[in-house]
Design a protein around this motif. Structure first.
Motif, PDB file in Angstrom:
ATOM      1  N   LYS A 218       0.838  -1.208   0.000  1.00  0.00           N
ATOM      2  CA  LYS A 218       0.000   0.000   0.000  1.00  0.00           C
ATOM      3  C   LYS A 218       0.867   1.250   0.000  1.00  0.00           C
ATOM      4  CE  LYS A 218      -3.422   2.286   2.863  1.00  0.00           C
ATOM      5  NZ  LYS A 218      -4.159   2.252   4.125  1.00  0.00           N
ATOM      6  N   PRO A 219       0.735   2.108  -1.047  1.00  0.00           N
ATOM      7  CA  PRO A 219      -0.069   1.867  -2.247  1.00  0.00           C
ATOM      8  C   PRO A 219       0.723   1.121  -3.308  1.00  0.00           C
ATOM      9  CG  PRO A 219       0.817   4.061  -2.299  1.00  0.00           C
ATOM     10  CD  PRO A 219       1.311   3.439  -1.021  1.00  0.00           C
ATOM     11  N   LEU A 220       0.029   0.381  -4.163  1.00  0.00           N
ATOM     12  CA  LEU A 220       0.655  -0.273  -5.306  1.00  0.00           C
ATOM     13  C   LEU A 220       0.746   0.754  -6.436  1.00  0.00           C
ATOM     14  CD1 LEU A 220       1.654  -3.060  -6.305  1.00  0.00           C
ATOM     15  CD2 LEU A 220      -0.616  -3.387  -7.269  1.00  0.00           C
ATOM     16  N   LEU A 221       1.952   1.114  -6.828  1.00  0.00           N
ATOM     17  CA  LEU A 221       2.120   2.222  -7.763  1.00  0.00           C
ATOM     18  C   LEU A 221       1.495   1.922  -9.113  1.00  0.00           C
ATOM     19  CD1 LEU A 221       5.740   3.358  -6.863  1.00  0.00           C
ATOM     20  CD2 LEU A 221       3.555   4.246  -6.043  1.00  0.00           C
TER      21      LEU A 221
ATOM     22  N   HIS B 252     -10.611   5.323  -6.705  1.00  0.00           N
ATOM     23  CA  HIS B 252      -9.861   6.404  -7.355  1.00  0.00           C
ATOM     24  C   HIS B 252      -8.458   5.948  -7.717  1.00  0.00           C
ATOM     25  CE1 HIS B 252      -7.601   7.072  -3.566  1.00  0.00           C
ATOM     26  NE2 HIS B 252      -8.743   6.753  -2.986  1.00  0.00           N
ATOM     27  N   SER B 253      -7.735   6.830  -8.380  1.00  0.00           N
ATOM     28  CA  SER B 253      -6.361   6.545  -8.803  1.00  0.00           C
ATOM     29  C   SER B 253      -5.384   6.959  -7.714  1.00  0.00           C
ATOM     30  CB  SER B 253      -6.046   7.296 -10.098  1.00  0.00           C
ATOM     31  OG  SER B 253      -5.919   8.695  -9.829  1.00  0.00           O
ATOM     32  N   LYS B 254      -4.111   6.644  -7.963  1.00  0.00           N
ATOM     33  CA  LYS B 254      -3.057   6.982  -7.000  1.00  0.00           C
ATOM     34  C   LYS B 254      -2.784   8.489  -6.967  1.00  0.00           C
ATOM     35  CE  LYS B 254       0.582   6.257 -10.431  1.00  0.00           C
ATOM     36  NZ  LYS B 254       1.758   5.464 -10.826  1.00  0.00           N
ATOM     37  N   ASN B 255      -3.305   9.235  -7.943  1.00  0.00           N
ATOM     38  CA  ASN B 255      -3.054  10.677  -8.004  1.00  0.00           C
ATOM     39  C   ASN B 255      -4.009  11.484  -7.135  1.00  0.00           C
ATOM     40  OD1 ASN B 255      -1.004  10.257  -9.943  1.00  0.00           O
ATOM     41  ND2 ASN B 255      -2.546  10.155 -11.578  1.00  0.00           N
ATOM     42  N   TYR B 256      -4.972  10.826  -6.512  1.00  0.00           N
ATOM     43  CA  TYR B 256      -5.950  11.530  -5.673  1.00  0.00           C
ATOM     44  C   TYR B 256      -5.933  10.918  -4.280  1.00  0.00           C
ATOM     45  CZ  TYR B 256     -10.454  13.152  -3.849  1.00  0.00           C
ATOM     46  OH  TYR B 256     -11.427  13.698  -3.068  1.00  0.00           O
ATOM     47  N   VAL B 257      -5.884  11.765  -3.261  1.00  0.00           N
ATOM     48  CA  VAL B 257      -5.889  11.333  -1.863  1.00  0.00           C
ATOM     49  C   VAL B 257      -7.072  11.995  -1.161  1.00  0.00           C
ATOM     50  CG1 VAL B 257      -4.637  11.283   0.318  1.00  0.00           C
ATOM     51  CG2 VAL B 257      -3.382  11.046  -1.841  1.00  0.00           C
ATOM     52  N   LEU B 258      -8.039  11.189  -0.688  1.00  0.00           N
ATOM     53  CA  LEU B 258      -9.154  11.754   0.074  1.00  0.00           C
ATOM     54  C   LEU B 258      -8.674  12.227   1.431  1.00  0.00           C
ATOM     55  CD1 LEU B 258     -10.735   9.924  -2.071  1.00  0.00           C
ATOM     56  CD2 LEU B 258     -12.557   9.897  -0.370  1.00  0.00           C
TER      57      LEU B 258
ATOM     58  N   VAL C 194     -13.714  -0.959  -9.718  1.00  0.00           N
ATOM     59  CA  VAL C 194     -12.312  -0.558  -9.834  1.00  0.00           C
ATOM     60  C   VAL C 194     -11.787  -1.046 -11.184  1.00  0.00           C
ATOM     61  CG1 VAL C 194     -11.812  -0.518  -7.362  1.00  0.00           C
ATOM     62  CG2 VAL C 194     -11.582  -2.657  -8.606  1.00  0.00           C
ATOM     63  N   ASP C 195     -10.764  -0.372 -11.664  1.00  0.00           N
ATOM     64  CA  ASP C 195     -10.078  -0.839 -12.862  1.00  0.00           C
ATOM     65  C   ASP C 195      -8.579  -0.640 -12.685  1.00  0.00           C
ATOM     66  OD1 ASP C 195      -9.615   1.869 -13.261  1.00  0.00           O
ATOM     67  OD2 ASP C 195     -11.103   2.079 -14.851  1.00  0.00           O
ATOM     68  N   ARG C 196      -7.830  -0.861 -13.764  1.00  0.00           N
ATOM     69  CA  ARG C 196      -6.368  -0.850 -13.652  1.00  0.00           C
ATOM     70  C   ARG C 196      -5.829   0.495 -13.179  1.00  0.00           C
ATOM     71  NH1 ARG C 196      -2.403  -2.909 -18.433  1.00  0.00           N
ATOM     72  NH2 ARG C 196      -3.252  -4.897 -17.693  1.00  0.00           N
ATOM     73  N   SER C 197      -6.407   1.595 -13.605  1.00  0.00           N
ATOM     74  CA  SER C 197      -5.874   2.910 -13.236  1.00  0.00           C
ATOM     75  C   SER C 197      -6.516   3.469 -11.972  1.00  0.00           C
ATOM     76  CB  SER C 197      -6.077   3.902 -14.396  1.00  0.00           C
ATOM     77  OG  SER C 197      -7.463   4.040 -14.684  1.00  0.00           O
ATOM     78  N   ARG C 198      -7.703   2.980 -11.612  1.00  0.00           N
ATOM     79  CA  ARG C 198      -8.402   3.466 -10.412  1.00  0.00           C
ATOM     80  C   ARG C 198      -8.730   2.271  -9.526  1.00  0.00           C
ATOM     81  NH1 ARG C 198     -12.206   6.608 -14.556  1.00  0.00           N
ATOM     82  NH2 ARG C 198     -11.851   4.557 -15.510  1.00  0.00           N
ATOM     83  N   HIS C 199      -7.671   1.770  -8.879  1.00  0.00           N
ATOM     84  CA  HIS C 199      -7.766   0.525  -8.114  1.00  0.00           C
ATOM     85  C   HIS C 199      -7.686   0.746  -6.605  1.00  0.00           C
ATOM     86  CE1 HIS C 199      -3.318   0.764  -7.730  1.00  0.00           C
ATOM     87  NE2 HIS C 199      -3.410   1.285  -8.941  1.00  0.00           N
ATOM     88  N   LEU C 200      -7.742   2.016  -6.153  1.00  0.00           N
ATOM     89  CA  LEU C 200      -7.707   2.328  -4.725  1.00  0.00           C
ATOM     90  C   LEU C 200      -9.103   2.714  -4.247  1.00  0.00           C
ATOM     91  CD1 LEU C 200      -4.495   4.563  -4.646  1.00  0.00           C
ATOM     92  CD2 LEU C 200      -4.643   2.084  -4.341  1.00  0.00           C
ATOM     93  N   MET C 201      -9.391   2.426  -2.967  1.00  0.00           N
ATOM     94  CA  MET C 201     -10.693   2.763  -2.389  1.00  0.00           C
ATOM     95  C   MET C 201     -10.502   3.479  -1.062  1.00  0.00           C
ATOM     96  SD  MET C 201     -13.223   1.970   0.018  1.00  0.00           S
ATOM     97  CE  MET C 201     -13.339   0.272   0.529  1.00  0.00           C
ATOM     98  N   SER C 202     -11.220   4.606  -0.880  1.00  0.00           N
ATOM     99  CA  SER C 202     -11.152   5.368   0.372  1.00  0.00           C
ATOM    100  C   SER C 202     -12.573   5.779   0.765  1.00  0.00           C
ATOM    101  CB  SER C 202     -10.292   6.626   0.214  1.00  0.00           C
ATOM    102  OG  SER C 202      -8.988   6.326  -0.228  1.00  0.00           O
ATOM    103  N   PHE C 203     -12.797   5.903   2.080  1.00  0.00           N
ATOM    104  CA  PHE C 203     -14.056   6.452   2.562  1.00  0.00           C
ATOM    105  C   PHE C 203     -13.851   6.937   3.985  1.00  0.00           C
ATOM    106  CE2 PHE C 203     -14.425   2.290   4.523  1.00  0.00           C
ATOM    107  CZ  PHE C 203     -15.087   2.557   5.717  1.00  0.00           C
ATOM    108  N   LEU C 204     -14.813   7.696   4.521  1.00  0.00           N
ATOM    109  CA  LEU C 204     -14.775   8.122   5.913  1.00  0.00           C
ATOM    110  C   LEU C 204     -16.189   8.398   6.393  1.00  0.00           C
ATOM    111  CD1 LEU C 204     -13.727  11.848   6.319  1.00  0.00           C
ATOM    112  CD2 LEU C 204     -14.121  10.846   4.088  1.00  0.00           C
ATOM    113  N   THR C 205     -16.384   8.331   7.702  1.00  0.00           N
ATOM    114  CA  THR C 205     -17.647   8.655   8.347  1.00  0.00           C
ATOM    115  C   THR C 205     -17.360   9.195   9.736  1.00  0.00           C
ATOM    116  OG1 THR C 205     -19.768   7.790   9.165  1.00  0.00           O
ATOM    117  CG2 THR C 205     -17.918   6.271   9.141  1.00  0.00           C
ATOM    118  N   MET C 206     -18.156  10.164  10.180  1.00  0.00           N
ATOM    119  CA  MET C 206     -17.952  10.785  11.494  1.00  0.00           C
ATOM    120  C   MET C 206     -18.602   9.951  12.584  1.00  0.00           C
ATOM    121  SD  MET C 206     -19.406  14.383  13.037  1.00  0.00           S
ATOM    122  CE  MET C 206     -21.016  13.650  13.303  1.00  0.00           C
TER     123      MET C 206
END
Length: 824
Positions: free
Chosen positions: A210-213, A255-261, A323-335
């Protein structure tokens, strides 16, 4: 770095031991990195200039050499990682504490984190990163940035820092600490000052680093994420907010590796801040959608009020995403609400495997994290913005005594939620031709012809269970299972067939020929009735799980309503009761038994009469037929008392084999033993032997003599206190003359005084007896006590030995005397 560390040398506080402590710390660190066996080293004082100046990364530490004799390692110092984990989660942050047990203390320290098997000569030998908590106590070592040391040398009993674990693939690491106490340096290579942790493996063994480039998987994969909230008053009783507890609406994306929630060590965006403080996902969803092609799916789930309910009352919220090859990451949050800015969630969870496939299943337990935007310490603290904004970090059990998660022992925080991510479909050509697991194998084979039942008569089974739900909720192939229980094997020489049966299947409403199927989810639980008494309405919902492939809209209803009645009699004598609770377990383990359930009176009749509604319901229950089978065991007995009355011991529990041994050997354990810990054992005061009686303090008349002893160990944990350290007794040498003595007596006294004076002069000017010339007596040391009787000592050492003198005939001399004998 602290202000004290950054100030010019001339402006720093003058601490006499500072240069010596710094030289000793540098010397220690070299020994520590070089892997010296567990020992504590005593050093002679040397000028700081003897330590070589740095000319490469921390290389000056390795050239430090010890001087002096070795001593045994000290057990009064401890290095602890919060929660005492054996494994670390890559990129997670932990609180590290270095402390001394009472009454010990330390003046200086050094703390490093090394990759196992490395010697610290290169920057890549060090693992993770430290974060300073208190700049008045700690700072990074100037000439070796990965190391943490003290800001100023002074007495201390505890220091704390944060340590962020290295990325995945770093292997095992060693957290090593050293202690400086006066001129003594202590460290242990495998003891209480060294902590070894290895990287935590994935629960299902399929998650990648994590993360897999770069992801090499082909096609796409569809997942379902389900959120199970465990934040309840039963598991987290301290200050639990009974009226307003809830989880906010869940928001996230694939999302992709270029975006961080969000991420640990980063700063919360405006969207994250609104979720963390207000529970509003609006701004966060806006930020996600602005990322365009960097995002594949927006993940959304409804808020949960209250935070926890049994699963048979309210289903766990879930959502599906791709998910696909370029958008293989998953993020979420809750209060977690109400709270200052506390949340849970996943950050950049990689669902692509090293084998160019897609992760089958991921299960992650969660503890809350702080968004760094509000400084409140309790669930319902008033708003207190953090200025300047701080970095996102996990909450710990040592953050603040008023925190609902506070634990003075620094234990791990009990999980507040669990998230399960399951793959439910794959589309397109897949790269990995080897199936991931037996699920994929079974889903791809046709159903075989069922043969006639050839179960031997010596094998006694229960009936087959109903078929399970299909493993695929879509129109892709899956499998379903049924099972039965082997109750008895009458002939051990005849093998019994399998107890599980599988067959292929597809999701509900699916067929190979029909491409216009609109697949719906199951109906969720009915909502509470809209009234508390009389006739009202209730509703339930479902959602579209899969739209028709031909593009037509789903016409099936997604919401239903129906009338409901609560307490038809709304007169003053009626009462309001809760819904029935869950049924208790059946009273029998086999055969016929009874079970019961209860409900509570929420509102008694307004006229003061007794509520007539039933609050307890009992009915029969049937369990499988009772048969004698191997390994029929009694319940475990209660744990026995601890084997000791104080300190560390063991306790045990037992159970009994109830089935006959003729049916086969039982391999289940019948006895369990575990460690137990009671309060520390009392330790009594330990004292030295009495010294010899001193000379009488008077040359004539009445006087006294004294003798002393020392305290070798103070009492601990309620042990017997120390007795007196000074004793005195009367003495009388002779009567003093009253002035009528003749001249002969006066002459004798005069000669005696002269002899004493000559003897004193020889002691002060050196002594040449026994073939030695001695140095003058040293000054008396400070008294060991301010009152109650202490001791002082002074030394006389040999200055010169004559050639004819034997080596053992000329020894140093030491004198001891009592001091401060007045009572305290």
């Amino acid at each position: 770095m602290s202000a004290a560390a950054a100030a010019p040398v001339a402006m720093r506080p003058r601490v006499r031991s500072c240069p010596r402590s710094r030289a000793l710390l540098l010397l220690l660190h070299g020994l520590l990195v070089a892997g010296l066996p567990r020992a504590a080293l005593a050093f002679t004082e040397e000028p700081v200039e003897r330590v070589a100046k740095p000319d490469a990364f921390c290389s000056w530490i390795l050239r430090a050499q010890p001087q002096g004799a070795r001593k045994e390692g000290h057990s009064e110092f401890r290095l602890r990682v919060e929660g005492d984990p054996e494994h670390y989660q890559p990129a997670s942050t932990y609180r590290v504490t270095l402390y001394a047990t009472n009454p010990a203390y330390f003046r200086g320290f050094t703390l490093i984190a090394l990759k196992e098997g490395r010697n610290g000569e290169k920057e890549e030998d060090y693992a993770g990163n430290f974060q300073i908590i208190d700049e008045e106590d700690t700072q990074f070592m100037t000439n070796c940035p990965p190391a943490v040391t003290e800001s100023t040398p002074r007495r201390r009993t505890r220091i704390q820092v944060f340590w962020t674990a290295p990325p995945s693939g770093s292997g095992c690491i060693l957290l090593k600490a050293s202690i400086v106490q006066r001129k003594i340096i202590s460290f242990q290579d495998e003891g209480s000052l060294t902590k070894r942790m290895c990287e935590k493996e994935s629960l299902y063994g399929e998650s990648t680093d994590k993360p897999l480039l770069d992801c090499c998987a082909c096609g796409t994969a569809k997942y379902r994420v389900t959120f199970y909230g465990n934040w309840s008053e039963k598991l987290h009783p301290k200050d639990y907010p009974r009226r307003a507890n809830h989880w906010s609406a869940i928001i996230g994306s694939s999302h992709s590796k270029n975006y961080v929630l969000w991420e640990y060590g980063g700063y919360a965006s405006d969207g994250v801040k609104q979720v963390a403080e207000l529970g509003s996902p609006v701004k966060m969803e806006e930020e996600i959608r602005q990322k365009g092609d960097e995002v594949l799916t927006v993940i959304k789930m409804k808020a949960q009020w209250p935070a926890w309910q049994p699963l048979n009352v309210r289903a766990a919220p879930s959502a599906e995403f791709s998910v696909d090859r370029s958008r293989h990451l998953m993020s979420f949050l809750t209060m977690l609400g109400p709270s200052p800015d506390w949340n849970v969630g996943l950050s950049a969870e990689d669902l692509c495997t090293k084998e160019c496939g897609w992760v089958q299943k991921l299960v992650q337990d969660m503890i809350p994290w702080d968004a760094g935007t509000d400084s409140g310490v309790t669930y319902e603290s008033p708003n207190k913005p953090t200025v300047p904004q701080e970095k996102i970090r996990p909450l710990t059990s040592l953050d603040h005594p008023q925190s609902p998660f506070y634990d003075p022992e620094g234990g791990a925080i009990t999980q507040v939620a669990r998230v399960v991510v399951e793959r439910i479909a794959r589309k397109g050509e897949q790269c990995n031709i080897v199936p991931d697991n037996v699920d994929d194998i079974v889903a791809d084979i046709a159903q075989e012809e069922k043969e006639e039942d050839d179960t031997p008569e010596t094998c006694i089974y229960s009936n087959w269970s109903p078929w399970s739900a299909c493993s695929s909720s879509t129109c892709e192939k899956g499998k379903r299972m049924r099972q039965r229980m082997l109750k008895a094997q009458l002939d051990l020489s005849v093998p019994c067939p399998h107890t599980q049966d599988f067959e292929p299947c597809m999701g509900p409403g699916c067929s190979d020929e029909d491409a216009t199927t609109c697949m719906m989810s199951e109906w969720i639980t009915w909502s509470p009735c809209s009234v508390s008494c009389g006739l009202g309405m209730r509703s339930r919902e479902r959602y579209v799980k899969q739209f028709p492939e031909d593009g037509f809209a789903c016409t099936l209803p997604t919401e239903e309503t129906e009338p409901c009645t609560v307490n038809e009699d709304c007169s003053p004598s009626s009462c309001l009761v809760t819904e029935w609770g869950e049924w208790d377990a059946c009273s029998a383990t086999c055969g016929l038994g009874m079970k019961r359930r209860e409900r509570m009176v929420k509102m008694p009749p307004s006229d003061g009469s007794i509520c007539g509604a039933e609050v307890v319901e009992v009915e029969k229950c049937m369990m499988p037929e009772c048969h004698t089978i191997p390994c029929l065991l009694s319940p475990w007995s209660d744990w026995s008392d601890c084997s000791v009355t104080c300190g560390k011991g063991t306790r045990m529990r037992q159970r009994i084999l109830k089935s006959p041994v003729e049916l086969g050997e039982c391999t289940e354990e019948l006895e369990q033993v575990e460690k137990c810990m009671l309060p520390e054992c009392p330790s009594d005061c330990i004292m030295s032997d009495w010294s010899e009686w001193s000379e009488c303090n008077k040359s004539c008349g009445k006087g006294h003599m004294i003798r002393t002893r020392m305290i070798k160990m103070e009492p601990q944990f309620g042990g017997d206190p120390c007795a007196e350290t000074v004793q005195r007794k009367k003495c009388k040498i002779r009567k003093c003359s009253q002035g009528g003595a003749n001249s002969e007596e006066r002459k004798k006294r005069k000669e005696a005084r002269k002899k004493r004076k000559n003897k004193q002069g020889r002691e002060e000017g050196g002594d040449e007896l026994a073939g030695c010339k001695m140095k003058p007596w040293s000054g008396w040391t400070d008294c060991t006590k301010l009152c109650g009787g202490g001791i002082q000592e002074r030394l006389m050492t040999a200055k010169k030995r004559f050639k004819s003198t034997q080596l053992n005939s000329c020894k140093d001399r030491k004198e001891i005397r009592a001091c401060n004998v007045h009572p305290c």
